[in-house]
Design an enzyme around this catalytic site. Structure first.
Site, PDB file in Angstrom:
ATOM      1  N   GLU A 144      -8.842 -10.056   3.995  1.00 37.10           N
ATOM      2  CA  GLU A 144      -9.234  -8.682   3.634  1.00 37.10           C
ATOM      3  C   GLU A 144     -10.626  -8.668   3.029  1.00 37.10           C
ATOM      4  O   GLU A 144     -10.926  -9.415   2.083  1.00 37.10           O
ATOM      5  CB  GLU A 144      -8.216  -8.066   2.660  1.00 37.10           C
ATOM      6  CG  GLU A 144      -8.606  -6.625   2.283  1.00 37.10           C
ATOM      7  CD  GLU A 144      -7.488  -5.787   1.699  1.00 37.10           C
ATOM      8  OE1 GLU A 144      -6.327  -6.245   1.654  1.00 37.10           O
ATOM      9  OE2 GLU A 144      -7.792  -4.645   1.290  1.00 37.10           O
ATOM     10  N   SER A 192       0.841  -1.207   0.000  1.00 34.81           N
ATOM     11  CA  SER A 192       0.000   0.000   0.000  1.00 34.81           C
ATOM     12  C   SER A 192       0.873   1.253   0.000  1.00 34.81           C
ATOM     13  O   SER A 192       0.391   2.336  -0.316  1.00 34.81           O
ATOM     14  CB  SER A 192      -0.937   0.002   1.214  1.00 34.81           C
ATOM     15  OG  SER A 192      -0.216  -0.234   2.405  1.00 34.81           O
ATOM     16  N   LYS A 209       5.027 -11.253   3.206  1.00 32.66           N
ATOM     17  CA  LYS A 209       3.604 -11.512   2.969  1.00 32.66           C
ATOM     18  C   LYS A 209       3.381 -11.588   1.464  1.00 32.66           C
ATOM     19  O   LYS A 209       3.984 -10.820   0.711  1.00 32.66           O
ATOM     20  CB  LYS A 209       2.734 -10.407   3.576  1.00 32.66           C
ATOM     21  CG  LYS A 209       1.242 -10.569   3.265  1.00 32.66           C
ATOM     22  CD  LYS A 209       0.365  -9.703   4.143  1.00 32.66           C
ATOM     23  CE  LYS A 209       0.176  -8.278   3.688  1.00 32.66           C
ATOM     24  NZ  LYS A 209      -0.370  -8.101   2.332  1.00 32.66           N
TER      25      LYS A 209
END
Ligand code: KIV
Length: 276
Positions: free
Chosen positions: A186, A50, A118
């Protein structure tokens, strides 16, 4: 703990052992000062991809590069003493296959000092996760909405309603069987994330996935209110730093234009007064 007791950083087995215990606290971090603020309060500082949207103004995470992740990963690791850094593998650095994923993960870990990575994907990434974990790369998986696939998903939608629920459950079980030490859920509906959390033996970390997960993660700039125009439903704003910064910058601009800043106390005199 005595003043001389060294602080042992959190490691992936500590996170795995927290299943069903006190909820895991995770925030993203991209810089050393932010990591220093996160470190005393959080279990994990996630160097999320992000960063591309939050700090670099990209339209999605698809354009994030290995070089960006290495740079921000190093900065975050420098700011941590206790919390564990986890680094996102950027789009294009692992999808070709296990060998490519290992090369990218090893580089991220070696060049940043982060003890875990990740990556996004469930059943179709299980072989890669197994390859990495067998070779010393702790993996946090990420399923449900996987933002790197925004172009195939067609937007940032909830994933796992109706017929999709069985697929998300299968993804969760596959990443666990492959050796992931935890999994991010998510934008998964809350009932489903509760069932996944109950069925897995590794911790689930939710973002927009309800309260039943084993932990929660948010993008730090979102929860600090640094954006004025971005308000997803799942983000609670714990501060309005964007508004505070806007007011401060407006005050500064007005004072510079009015010549009331700098005041005498912000300037250096020509002559030092001798002390009596
Ligand atoms: O990149 C990121 O910040 C993330 C979190 C939102 C989970 O993957």
């Amino acid at each position: 703990m005595s003043a001389s007791t060294p602080i042992r950083p959190v490691l992936p087995p500590d996170i795995k052992a927290r299943k069903g215990g006190v909820p895991l606290v995770v925030l993203t971090s991209y810089t050393t000062p932010m990591a220093r603020l996160v470190d005393p309060h959080c279990d994990i500082a996630l160097v999320g991809d992000s960063v591309g949207m939050v700090l670099h103004g990209l339209p999605s995470t698809v354009g994030v590069t290995m070089e960006m992740m290495v740079l921000h990963g190093r900065a975050v690791v420098r700011g941590l003493t206790k919390a564990m850094a986890v680094i996102d593998m950027p789009f294009g650095s692992y999808e070709e296959g296990p060998q490519q994923a290992f090369r990218s993960a090893a580089r991220l870990m070696a060049e940043t000092g982060a003890p875990a990575v990740k990556l996004e994907g469930g059943v179709h990434m299980a072989e890669t996760i197994a390859f990495l974990t067998a070779r010393g790369v702790p993996v946090m998986a990420h399923i449900g909405l996987t933002p790197q696939s925004v172009n195939t998903l067609g937007g940032y939608k909830v994933v796992g309603r109706d017929d999709e629920a069985a697929k998300v459950m299968a993804d969760a079980k596959a990443v666990q069987a492959a050796g992931a030490f935890s999994v991010v859920l998510e934008k998964v509906p809350e009932g489903l994330s509760g069932r996944i959390t109950a069925e897995l033996s590794i911790p689930t970390i939710g973002i927009g996935a309800g309260v039943d997960c084993d932990g929660q993660v948010l993008v730090i700039d979102d929860m600090l209110g640094l954006f004025t125009d971005f308000r997803p439903k799942f983000v609670k704003r714990y501060a309005e730093l964007g508004k505070t910064a806007d007011a401060a910058i407006a005050d500064y601009a007005a004072e510079v234009r009015a010549r009331t800043f700098p005041a005498p106390e912000h300037a250096f005199p020509d002559v030092l007064k001798a002390k009596p």
